[in-house]
Design an enzyme around this catalytic site. Structure first.
Site, PDB file in Angstrom:
ATOM      1  N   ASN A   1       0.864  -1.187   0.000  1.00 43.51           N
ATOM      2  CA  ASN A   1       0.000   0.000   0.000  1.00 43.51           C
ATOM      3  C   ASN A   1       0.901   1.236   0.000  1.00 43.51           C
ATOM      4  OD1 ASN A   1      -1.793   2.052   0.544  1.00 43.51           O
ATOM      5  ND2 ASN A   1      -2.320   1.349   2.615  1.00 43.51           N
ATOM      6  N   TRP A   2       1.023   1.852  -1.178  1.00 42.53           N
ATOM      7  CA  TRP A   2       1.932   2.999  -1.300  1.00 42.53           C
ATOM      8  C   TRP A   2       1.367   4.245  -0.630  1.00 42.53           C
ATOM      9  CZ3 TRP A   2       3.866   2.874  -7.135  1.00 42.53           C
ATOM     10  CH2 TRP A   2       4.614   1.701  -7.326  1.00 42.53           C
ATOM     11  N   LYS A   3       0.102   4.234  -0.278  1.00 34.96           N
ATOM     12  CA  LYS A   3      -0.555   5.418   0.304  1.00 34.96           C
ATOM     13  C   LYS A   3      -0.332   6.627  -0.617  1.00 34.96           C
ATOM     14  CE  LYS A   3      -0.246   3.302   4.791  1.00 34.96           C
ATOM     15  NZ  LYS A   3      -0.227   3.452   6.234  1.00 34.96           N
TER      16      LYS A   3
ATOM     17  N   HIS B   1      -9.624   1.318   4.718  1.00 35.03           N
ATOM     18  CA  HIS B   1      -8.355   1.479   5.451  1.00 35.03           C
ATOM     19  C   HIS B   1      -8.591   2.407   6.645  1.00 35.03           C
ATOM     20  CE1 HIS B   1      -4.260   2.662   6.432  1.00 35.03           C
ATOM     21  NE2 HIS B   1      -3.885   1.548   5.827  1.00 35.03           N
TER      22      HIS B   1
ATOM     23  N   GLU C   1      -7.001   4.804   7.724  1.00 37.00           N
ATOM     24  CA  GLU C   1      -6.799   6.230   7.425  1.00 37.00           C
ATOM     25  C   GLU C   1      -8.025   6.824   6.744  1.00 37.00           C
ATOM     26  OE1 GLU C   1      -3.046   5.628   5.490  1.00 37.00           O
ATOM     27  OE2 GLU C   1      -2.176   5.120   7.430  1.00 37.00           O
TER      28      GLU C   1
ATOM     29  N   GLU D   1      -5.466  -4.832  10.614  1.00 35.45           N
ATOM     30  CA  GLU D   1      -4.431  -3.826  10.835  1.00 35.45           C
ATOM     31  C   GLU D   1      -4.725  -3.071  12.119  1.00 35.45           C
ATOM     32  OE1 GLU D   1      -2.376  -2.583   6.957  1.00 35.45           O
ATOM     33  OE2 GLU D   1      -4.185  -1.401   7.104  1.00 35.45           O
TER      34      GLU D   1
ATOM     35  N   GLY E   1       2.439   2.323  10.723  1.00 31.85           N
ATOM     36  CA  GLY E   1       3.401   3.401  10.528  1.00 31.85           C
ATOM     37  C   GLY E   1       4.125   3.811  11.803  1.00 31.85           C
TER      38      GLY E   1
ATOM     39  N   SER F   1       3.398  -2.071  10.280  1.00 33.65           N
ATOM     40  CA  SER F   1       4.851  -2.139  10.472  1.00 33.65           C
ATOM     41  C   SER F   1       5.465  -3.473  10.068  1.00 33.65           C
ATOM     42  CB  SER F   1       5.214  -1.778  11.916  1.00 33.65           C
ATOM     43  OG  SER F   1       4.798  -0.453  12.205  1.00 33.65           O
TER      44      SER F   1
ATOM     45  N   GLY G   1       2.771  -1.085   4.305  1.00 33.25           N
ATOM     46  CA  GLY G   1       2.817   0.332   3.954  1.00 33.25           C
ATOM     47  C   GLY G   1       4.244   0.772   3.680  1.00 33.25           C
ATOM     48  N   GLY G   2       4.868   1.387   4.680  1.00 34.57           N
ATOM     49  CA  GLY G   2       6.206   1.978   4.538  1.00 34.57           C
ATOM     50  C   GLY G   2       7.211   1.091   3.822  1.00 34.57           C
TER      51      GLY G   2
HETATM   52  P1  PGA Z   1       2.791   0.357   7.647  1.00 35.88           P
HETATM   53  O1  PGA Z   1       1.320   0.574   7.020  1.00 35.88           O
HETATM   54  O2  PGA Z   1       3.327  -0.927   7.066  1.00 35.88           O
HETATM   55  O3  PGA Z   1       3.569   1.555   7.206  1.00 35.88           O
HETATM   56  O4  PGA Z   1       2.630   0.270   9.119  1.00 35.88           O
HETATM   57  C1  PGA Z   1       0.447  -0.499   6.843  1.00 35.88           C
HETATM   58  C2  PGA Z   1      -0.862  -0.009   6.258  1.00 35.88           C
HETATM   59  O5  PGA Z   1      -1.380   1.019   6.691  1.00 35.88           O
HETATM   60  O6  PGA Z   1      -1.426  -0.660   5.345  1.00 35.88           O
END
Ligand code: PGA
Length: 262
Positions: free
Chosen positions: A11-13, A103, A105, A175, A181, A221, A242-243
Site C-alpha cells: 500500500n503505497w498510500k 483502510h 486512514e 491492521e 506506521g 509495520s 505500507g512503509g
Molecule cells: P505500515 O502501514 O506498514 O507503514 O505500518 C500499513 C498499512 O497502513 O497498510
C-alpha cells in the site's frame, strides 16, 4: 494455510508520482526476477495512488510482469455527480485486480463507517474486483483488551449481504491502528489471536469452506525482519505493507518470505 496462496500487498498510500512509480515497479520486478520469484508461492501486489494506475498498467502489461495491482479506494456509486471520486468500472478499465476498502486512514480522515465499507466492498464484488477489507482496533481498545470483539464487529458490518460464494474473492486485512506506521508491530501471537477470531467469525456467518477460502492478512509495520514469524501463524495468509513497500528491495524480500531465514 491450506490452498490459500499467500498475498503480499504494498500500500503505497499518498507516495510516489507516476514517474516515481515506474522506477519503483521496475526495480521490484528486476529484484524478483533475479531471485527466481515464483508467483505460485506468493502473490505480489502493488496499490499505488490513482494517478499512477495507468502507468502501472502499461508497464505490467507491456513487460508481462508477474505483479498485480489495484487501488486504495473506490466509490460505492456506479457513476454520476460525485466530484473527486473514482468508480469501480474505471478501475476495471485500468486492469486493477484489487481495491483497498475501509483502510483505517479513510475511516479516520474521511469518516468511513462500516456501512460505507460494506457498500464499497459489494461494489467491488459486483465488478469482479477483489476488495481488501481493512479492520482493526485503536490503542484505547487494545489497552482495554477488547480487540477481538471490536474487530469482529467491524468484520460483521463489512460482510453484510455478501454471500458465502464471495469469500474466495475477498481479502480481510487485520491492521491494528496502533501498529500502522509506528514501527510497533503486533507480536505474531497478538496478530494470530485476531486473525483466528476473524476466520472463526466467517465460519460462523457462513460455513467452514467459506472460512477456509477467505484470505486474511496482517498489516502494521511489516518488514522483511518480521514477516517470517508472522507467516508461521496458521490464520495469517499474507501482509498489507505500507512503509516497507516503498523500498522495492525490501518488498521483494517480504514477497519471497519463504526464502528468508527464521
Ligand atoms: P505500515 O502501514 O506498514 O507503514 O505500518 C500499513 C498499512 O497502513 O497498510
Amino acid at each position: 494455510m491450506a490452498g490459500r496462496v499467500p498475498l503480499m500487498a504494498g500500500n503505497w498510500k499518498m507516495n510516489l508520482s507516476h514517474i516515481d512509480a515506474l522506477g519503483c515497479l521496475q526495480k521490484l520486478a528486476w529484484t524478483l526476477a533475479d531471485h527466481h520469484y515464483d508467483a505460485a508461492r506468493s502473490e505480489c501486489v502493488v496499490l499505488p495512488p490513482f494517478t499512477d494506475l495507468r502507468t502501472v498498467q502499461t508497464l505490467v502489461e507491456g513487460d508481462r510482469l508477474p505483479i498485480r495491482y489495484g487501488a486504495q479506494d473506490v466509490s460505492p456509486h456506479d457513476d454520476g455527480a460525485y466530484t473527486g471520486d473514482i468508480s469501480a468500472d474505471m478501475l476495471v478499465k485500468l486492469g486493477c485486480t484489487y481495491v483497498v476498502v475501509g483502510h483505517s486512514e479513510r475511516r479516520q480522515y474521511h469518516g468511513e463507517t462500516d456501512e460505507i465499507v460494506n457498500a464499497k466492498a459489494r461494489r467491488c464484488l459486483a465488478k469482479n474486483l477483489v476488495p481488501i477489507i481493512c479492520v482493526g482496533e485503536g490503542l484505547d481498545v487494545r489497552k482495554a483488551g477488547d480487540q477481538v470483539a471490536y474487530t469482529v464487529a467491524q468484520v460483521r458490518g463489512a460482510l453484510a449481504q455478501i454471500p458465502a460464494s464471495a469469500m474466495a474473492d475477498l481479502v480481510i486485512a487485520y491492521e491494528p491502528v496502533w501498529a500502522i506506521g509506528t514501527g510497533e508491530v503486533a507480536t505474531p501471537e497478538d496478530a494470530q489471536e485476531v486473525c483466528g477470531a476473524i476466520r472463526a467469525t466467517v465460519a460462523e456467518l457462513y460455513d467452514a469452506p467459506a472460512s477456509e477460502a477467505v484470505r486474511i492478512l496482517y498489516g502494521g509495520s511489516v518488514k522483511a525482519g518480521n514477516i517470517v514469524a508472522l507467516m508461521a501463524k496458521p490464520d495469517i495468509d499474507g501482509a498489507l505493507v505500507g512503509g516497507a513497500s516503498l523500498n522495492p528491495e525490501e518488498f521483494a524480500m517480504i514477497t519471497r518470505y519463504y526464502d528468508l531465514p527464521m
